[in-house]
Design a protein around this motif. Structure first.
Motif, short mmCIF file in Angstrom:
data_model
loop_
_atom_site.label_atom_id
_atom_site.label_comp_id
_atom_site.label_asym_id
_atom_site.label_seq_id
_atom_site.Cartn_x
_atom_site.Cartn_y
_atom_site.Cartn_z
N ARG A 78 0.80 -1.23 0.00
CA ARG A 78 0.00 0.00 0.00
C ARG A 78 0.83 1.28 0.00
NH1 ARG A 78 -3.43 -2.66 4.59
NH2 ARG A 78 -4.41 -4.32 3.36
N PRO A 79 2.01 1.32 0.65
CA PRO A 79 2.79 2.56 0.59
C PRO A 79 3.21 2.97 -0.82
CG PRO A 79 3.54 1.20 2.42
CD PRO A 79 2.58 0.36 1.62
N GLN A 80 3.19 2.03 -1.77
CA GLN A 80 3.58 2.37 -3.15
C GLN A 80 2.58 3.31 -3.82
OE1 GLN A 80 5.62 -1.21 -5.32
NE2 GLN A 80 4.10 -2.07 -3.93
N ARG A 81 1.41 3.42 -3.22
CA ARG A 81 0.40 4.35 -3.74
C ARG A 81 0.96 5.76 -3.89
NH1 ARG A 81 -5.74 4.67 -2.02
NH2 ARG A 81 -6.28 6.82 -2.60
N GLN A 82 1.83 6.15 -2.97
CA GLN A 82 2.35 7.51 -2.96
C GLN A 82 3.17 7.84 -4.21
OE1 GLN A 82 5.66 8.17 -0.05
NE2 GLN A 82 5.54 5.94 0.24
N TRP A 83 3.68 6.82 -4.89
CA TRP A 83 4.54 7.06 -6.05
C TRP A 83 3.77 7.07 -7.37
CZ3 TRP A 83 8.57 8.78 -3.82
CH2 TRP A 83 9.07 8.20 -2.66
N SER A 84 2.47 6.83 -7.32
CA SER A 84 1.70 6.71 -8.55
C SER A 84 1.27 8.07 -9.09
CB SER A 84 0.46 5.83 -8.32
OG SER A 84 -0.39 6.44 -7.36
N ASP A 85 1.03 8.11 -10.39
CA ASP A 85 0.47 9.30 -11.03
C ASP A 85 -1.05 9.26 -11.00
OD1 ASP A 85 3.08 10.24 -12.01
OD2 ASP A 85 2.97 8.53 -13.38
N ILE A 86 -1.60 8.06 -11.06
CA ILE A 86 -3.06 7.86 -11.05
C ILE A 86 -3.39 6.73 -10.08
CG2 ILE A 86 -5.10 7.30 -12.42
CD1 ILE A 86 -3.54 8.18 -14.91
N VAL A 87 -4.34 6.97 -9.19
CA VAL A 87 -4.84 5.92 -8.31
C VAL A 87 -6.24 5.55 -8.78
CG1 VAL A 87 -5.42 5.25 -5.95
CG2 VAL A 87 -3.51 6.82 -6.36
N VAL B 285 -16.08 4.23 -10.33
CA VAL B 285 -14.63 4.37 -10.25
C VAL B 285 -14.27 5.75 -9.71
CG1 VAL B 285 -14.21 5.27 -12.60
CG2 VAL B 285 -12.43 3.94 -11.43
N ARG B 286 -13.23 5.78 -8.89
CA ARG B 286 -12.67 7.03 -8.37
C ARG B 286 -11.23 7.11 -8.85
NH1 ARG B 286 -10.13 9.42 -3.64
NH2 ARG B 286 -11.24 11.34 -3.03
N LEU B 287 -10.93 8.12 -9.65
CA LEU B 287 -9.60 8.29 -10.21
C LEU B 287 -8.92 9.49 -9.54
CD1 LEU B 287 -10.51 7.83 -13.99
CD2 LEU B 287 -9.58 6.11 -12.43
N VAL B 288 -7.87 9.20 -8.79
CA VAL B 288 -7.07 10.25 -8.17
C VAL B 288 -5.98 10.64 -9.16
CG1 VAL B 288 -5.46 10.80 -6.31
CG2 VAL B 288 -7.53 9.46 -5.82
N LEU B 289 -5.97 11.91 -9.56
CA LEU B 289 -5.05 12.39 -10.59
C LEU B 289 -4.03 13.31 -9.94
CD1 LEU B 289 -7.77 13.27 -13.27
CD2 LEU B 289 -6.64 11.06 -12.88
N ARG B 290 -2.82 12.82 -9.80
CA ARG B 290 -1.76 13.63 -9.19
C ARG B 290 -1.14 14.56 -10.24
NH1 ARG B 290 -1.06 11.21 -4.34
NH2 ARG B 290 -1.20 8.94 -4.20
#
Length: 312
Positions: A169-178, A197-202
């Motif tokens: 789960r900590p790898q979430r922080q490195w993603s561009d899109i969740v 769907v919920r798209l988190v866009l960093r």
């Protein structure tokens, strides 16, 4: 010579990585895509893991250094001799020669676990379904395809939980899109093609201008498609939500917003020429249409094509 564009899809076991990977490959054209699963870099087979009391989620159970080396080679367009792990037997098979295509999709558990690996991706996606849904998916997959009983699957999930929390789960922080697919209600049995769907866009990659969505949906919080601001792991993000009951007309408007910024995508947006967009298999094997999945596939494909413009 241009180098391959590399997409990472990381998430816990049965989070939907393979389903999303296959869908994106279908959109891009299977002949243009090389798919690699990082499970092939396990250090121990199933029997050895049981003897050692270690799970496949632990970094020590994987040859992460070899994975890094292979990712670096693929990014430069070089072939690799990839190990092969069989989930059906729990053992290793002879390695295979892999030459990267125009696009490479790396899917698995620990793809973002090291800095060297993270630097190899052009686009990084993390899958984060609610745990109740993931458990249901894992039970279904492992009982139907891997020969486990439901009790064995649930016991294994409980055993893996500490490693999931510490390493996955900590790898979430490195993603561009969740990407988080979830049920419209608390009833996890309602997952047969009707997921939201919920798209988190960093802001780590340039997303398409989605502000017109506010106009399309009239800014309503009850609309089937919503765009808003939030914080994820302490950082500001945009959030795009698409409900499973969104209509084709609503979805088409959003697709055109995305496709207008990328001419090549216009062919993909044409459902007559690309009928597989957003298609999934139901619980009884029937083919279902998921508009949230279609938009997710389209957005990720957009970023892979955008990466060609940015990096080549």
């Amino acid at each position: 010579m241009s180098r391959p564009i590399i997409l990472g899809i990381v998430g816990d076991s049965a989070a939907g990585k393979t389903t999303l990977t296959k869908g994106i490959a279908q959109v891009l054209g299977p002949e243009n895509v090389t798919i690699i699963c990082t499970d092939d870099y396990h250090r121990y087979d199933r029997k050895q893991r049981a003897q050692l009391g270690i799970t496949a989620l632990h970094p020590d159970c994987n040859y992460l250094d070899i994975m890094e080396q292979h990712l670096s080679l693929l990014r430069m367009g070089h072939p690799i001799l990839k190990p092969v792990y069989s989930h059906s037997t729990g053992s290793f098979e002879p390695p295979v020669y892999v030459k990267p295509s125009k696009f490479v999709i790396i899917e698995g558990l620990l793809g973002y676990s090291t800095r060297i690996a993270r630097d190899c991706y052009d686009v990084k996606v993390y899958l984060a379904p609610p745990e109740a849904i993931r458990a249901k998916w894992k039970v279904k997959r492992d009982t139907q395809k891997r020969g486990y009983s439901e009790e064995q699957v649930l016991a294994e999930m409980q055993k893996r939980e500490p490693d999931s929390e510490q390493y996955i789960r900590p790898q979430r922080q490195w993603s561009d899109i969740v990407v988080s697919f979830y049920t419209p209600s608390d009833d996890v049995d309602q997952i047969n093609g009707n997921l939201n769907v919920r798209l988190v866009l960093r802001p780590t990659i340039p997303h398409p201008d989605l502000t017109d969505i506010i106009g399309v949906t009239n800014g309503s919080s009850t609309s089937a498609i919503r765009l808003g601001l939030d914080r994820d792991m302490g950082k500001p993000v945009d959030v795009l939500e698409v409900d499973g009951h969104a209509t084709l007309e609503q979805v088409n408007k959003i697709e055109q917003i995305i496709c207008s910024d990328m001419p090549y995508l216009r062919n993909i947006c044409d459902r007559e020429s690309n009928p597989e967009l957003g298609k999934i298999s139901g619980t009884t094997g029937e083919t279902l249409q998921s508009y949230p999945l279609a938009l997710t596939q389209l957005l990720i494909t957009y970023h892979m094509l955008k990466a060609i413009q940015i990096h080549q």
